[in-house]
Design a protein around this motif. Structure first.
Motif, mmCIF file in Angstrom:
data_model
loop_
_atom_site.group_PDB
_atom_site.id
_atom_site.type_symbol
_atom_site.label_atom_id
_atom_site.label_comp_id
_atom_site.label_asym_id
_atom_site.label_seq_id
_atom_site.Cartn_x
_atom_site.Cartn_y
_atom_site.Cartn_z
ATOM 1 N N ILE A 5 49.120 46.151 59.249
ATOM 2 C CA ILE A 5 48.610 47.273 58.458
ATOM 3 C C ILE A 5 47.088 47.273 58.540
ATOM 4 O O ILE A 5 46.459 46.220 58.361
ATOM 5 C CB ILE A 5 49.057 47.173 56.986
ATOM 6 C CG1 ILE A 5 50.586 47.230 56.884
ATOM 7 C CG2 ILE A 5 48.425 48.277 56.146
ATOM 8 C CD1 ILE A 5 51.104 46.934 55.495
ATOM 9 N N ILE A 6 46.511 48.431 58.819
ATOM 10 C CA ILE A 6 45.053 48.546 58.870
ATOM 11 C C ILE A 6 44.603 49.616 57.883
ATOM 12 O O ILE A 6 45.059 50.766 57.929
ATOM 13 C CB ILE A 6 44.560 48.913 60.284
ATOM 14 C CG1 ILE A 6 44.961 47.823 61.286
ATOM 15 C CG2 ILE A 6 43.049 49.103 60.285
ATOM 16 C CD1 ILE A 6 44.581 48.152 62.723
ATOM 17 N N LEU A 7 43.728 49.226 56.959
ATOM 18 C CA LEU A 7 43.099 50.147 56.023
ATOM 19 C C LEU A 7 41.633 50.270 56.422
ATOM 20 O O LEU A 7 40.948 49.263 56.604
ATOM 21 C CB LEU A 7 43.204 49.622 54.589
ATOM 22 C CG LEU A 7 44.620 49.321 54.076
ATOM 23 C CD1 LEU A 7 44.548 48.701 52.684
ATOM 24 C CD2 LEU A 7 45.456 50.585 54.038
ATOM 25 N N SER A 8 41.149 51.497 56.562
ATOM 26 C CA SER A 8 39.761 51.678 57.002
ATOM 27 C C SER A 8 39.065 52.740 56.174
ATOM 28 O O SER A 8 39.710 53.630 55.612
ATOM 29 C CB SER A 8 39.708 52.051 58.486
ATOM 30 O OG SER A 8 40.348 53.287 58.726
ATOM 31 N N GLY A 15 24.841 48.812 55.838
ATOM 32 C CA GLY A 15 24.261 47.768 54.986
ATOM 33 C C GLY A 15 24.824 47.721 53.581
ATOM 34 O O GLY A 15 24.141 47.265 52.658
ATOM 35 N N LEU A 16 26.027 48.180 53.393
ATOM 36 C CA LEU A 16 26.646 48.174 52.063
ATOM 37 C C LEU A 16 27.276 46.817 51.766
ATOM 38 O O LEU A 16 27.723 46.102 52.664
ATOM 39 C CB LEU A 16 27.717 49.254 51.971
ATOM 40 C CG LEU A 16 27.249 50.718 52.105
ATOM 41 C CD1 LEU A 16 28.446 51.629 52.271
ATOM 42 C CD2 LEU A 16 26.421 51.125 50.893
ATOM 43 N N THR A 17 27.328 46.480 50.487
ATOM 44 C CA THR A 17 28.104 45.319 50.044
ATOM 45 C C THR A 17 29.547 45.785 49.841
ATOM 46 O O THR A 17 29.808 46.734 49.095
ATOM 47 C CB THR A 17 27.552 44.756 48.717
ATOM 48 O OG1 THR A 17 26.194 44.356 48.919
ATOM 49 C CG2 THR A 17 28.382 43.573 48.256
ATOM 50 N N GLY A 40 28.914 48.666 61.315
ATOM 51 C CA GLY A 40 28.111 49.858 61.081
ATOM 52 C C GLY A 40 28.581 50.586 59.837
ATOM 53 O O GLY A 40 28.556 50.048 58.729
ATOM 54 N N THR A 41 29.050 51.807 60.006
ATOM 55 C CA THR A 41 29.513 52.608 58.859
ATOM 56 C C THR A 41 31.022 52.518 58.662
ATOM 57 O O THR A 41 31.574 53.192 57.790
ATOM 58 C CB THR A 41 29.129 54.085 59.048
ATOM 59 O OG1 THR A 41 29.731 54.573 60.251
ATOM 60 C CG2 THR A 41 27.617 54.241 59.103
ATOM 61 N N GLU A 42 31.680 51.693 59.453
ATOM 62 C CA GLU A 42 33.138 51.573 59.328
ATOM 63 C C GLU A 42 33.506 50.227 58.718
ATOM 64 O O GLU A 42 33.090 49.168 59.194
ATOM 65 C CB GLU A 42 33.825 51.733 60.686
ATOM 66 C CG GLU A 42 35.346 51.696 60.567
ATOM 67 C CD GLU A 42 36.042 51.945 61.896
ATOM 68 O OE1 GLU A 42 37.261 51.697 61.971
ATOM 69 O OE2 GLU A 42 35.362 52.388 62.847
ATOM 70 N N CYS A 43 34.292 50.297 57.653
ATOM 71 C CA CYS A 43 34.794 49.097 56.985
ATOM 72 C C CYS A 43 36.316 49.091 57.104
ATOM 73 O O CYS A 43 36.968 50.132 56.946
ATOM 74 C CB CYS A 43 34.401 49.068 55.517
ATOM 75 S SG CYS A 43 32.635 49.272 55.223
#
Length: 356
Positions: A5-8, A15-17, A40-43
């Motif tokens: 399972i991948i949650l994105s 640079g977010l915590t 980058g902008t993908e978590c």
């Protein structure tokens, strides 16, 4: 089960915590189980070899010096199917229509529905009659299943035959709902009297006290045919955790009395479509749902009824057309309990004959 399972989440800045939570608690990364990435902008959160323990609500918490943000996703992991249902109704309907009672003294098997206000007792009768009359049946007034109602519609002790002109040898008796409070809802002793066959149709339930022997609707010497042959406890799957302890204790009192008498007891766990996202989308997932399985175990723990005597069902309450999946789930319950109840009646008759 066993899948990845991948949650994105895509953000608009870097640079977010990032913190991941499951069911409101911080998710601790487990080796070979969770992989958390921030590119980058993908978590993203990857869950490896998913099993029932991974079922839950996942939330990503994002934070920087400008503020916080979050988003959530529900993960439902299907279990291996632990019961099977025949999802085609014709064969089961035909089989039940051909059912005959092997007892000259009992013409109909009698089932008594008992449970909290709004659990779906009257809707069960409507649903069963819908199946065997092949049309939407709305003969009984019922409580709205999504509203929180404190009072029940059913006030009288009434019995309902099944099939056109009572074609099936089955009778379902409807009762006033159980409520918390000593003088609220149906009196437990009235239900016990009904189980023993002492109460006749039309009796108006009195929450403050049981029927007395001088009441014209009190049957002094009930026969096996007059008695109830199966107690059907009705519990709403989405309300189990909210059940009041007084209601539970009242139901336990009746169940224990039924155990002393010795006849079959089952649970119809209603509103399964409201209790789990999997069953909301597809009733065929009923016996692959972790939530449904957990609720069945909770029912068993609360009332002391074995899990194999608990049957999840869905009633008609907002539909305007007949649905085969709804029918099949109810038919699955009936095809299991009717032979059991029939055996009880035959055994009772044999024991009575041997005593003579």
């Amino acid at each position: 089960m066993g899948k990845e399972i991948i949650l994105s989440c895509e953000t608009n800045t870097e640079g977010l915590t990032v913190t991941w939570e499951k069911d409101g608690q911080k998710l601790m990364c487990v080796q070979d189980k969770h992989i958390m990435k921030q590119d980058g902008t993908e978590c993203s959160l990857k869950i490896l070899n998913a099993d029932e323990r991974d079922d839950g609500n996942y939330t990503i918490q994002l934070e920087n010096n400008l503020g916080t943000a979050s988003c959530s996703a529900m993960v439902n992991v299907e279990l291996s199917e632990w019961r099977t249902v025949q999802w085609e109704q014709n064969a089961t309907v035909s089989s039940l229509k051909e059912f005959k009672i092997d007892n000259d003294h009992v013409r109909q098997l009698r089932f008594l529905l008992y449970g909290p206000v709004g659990a779906g007792k009257s809707s069960i009768i409507n649903t069963i009659r819908t199946i065997f009359e092949d049309r939407q049946f709305e003969g009984l007034c019922v409580n709205c299943p999504v509203a929180t109602l404190s009072k029940c519609y059913t006030k009288n002790y009434l019995k309902y035959s099944i099939g056109t002109e009572g074609a099936l040898p089955l009778i379902f008796s409807d009762t006033m709902g159980v409520e918390k409070g000593e003088s609220e809802g149906v009196c437990s002793d009235d239900i016990i009297n009904a189980l023993k066959g002492h109460i006749t149709e039309g009796y108006v339930f009195n929450p403050t006290g049981q029927i007395l022997e001088d009441n014209p609707l009190y049957r002094i010497n009930p026969s096996l045919s007059d008695r109830i042959h199966c107690l059907v406890n009705v519990i709403a799957a989405d309300k189990i955790a909210l059940m009041d302890v007084e209601v539970i204790n009242k139901m336990k009192k009746v169940r224990e009395a039924a155990s002393r008498i010795g006849f079959p007891q089952v649970v119809f766990m209603t509103r399964v479509d409201l209790a789990c996202p999997l069953t909301t989308r597809n009733l065929h997932c009923i016996y692959r749902s972790r939530k449904i399985k957990e609720n069945m175990q909770k029912c068993s723990n609360l009332l002391g009824v074995p899990v194999n005597c608990i049957f999840p069902v869905k009633n008609y309450y907002e539909e305007t057309t007949v649905n085969e999946d709804t029918n099949c789930l109810m038919l699955d319950a009936l095809k299991h309990i009717i032979p059991w109840v029939h055996k009880y009646v035959v055994n009772c008759s044999t024991m009575s004959t041997n005593k003579q």
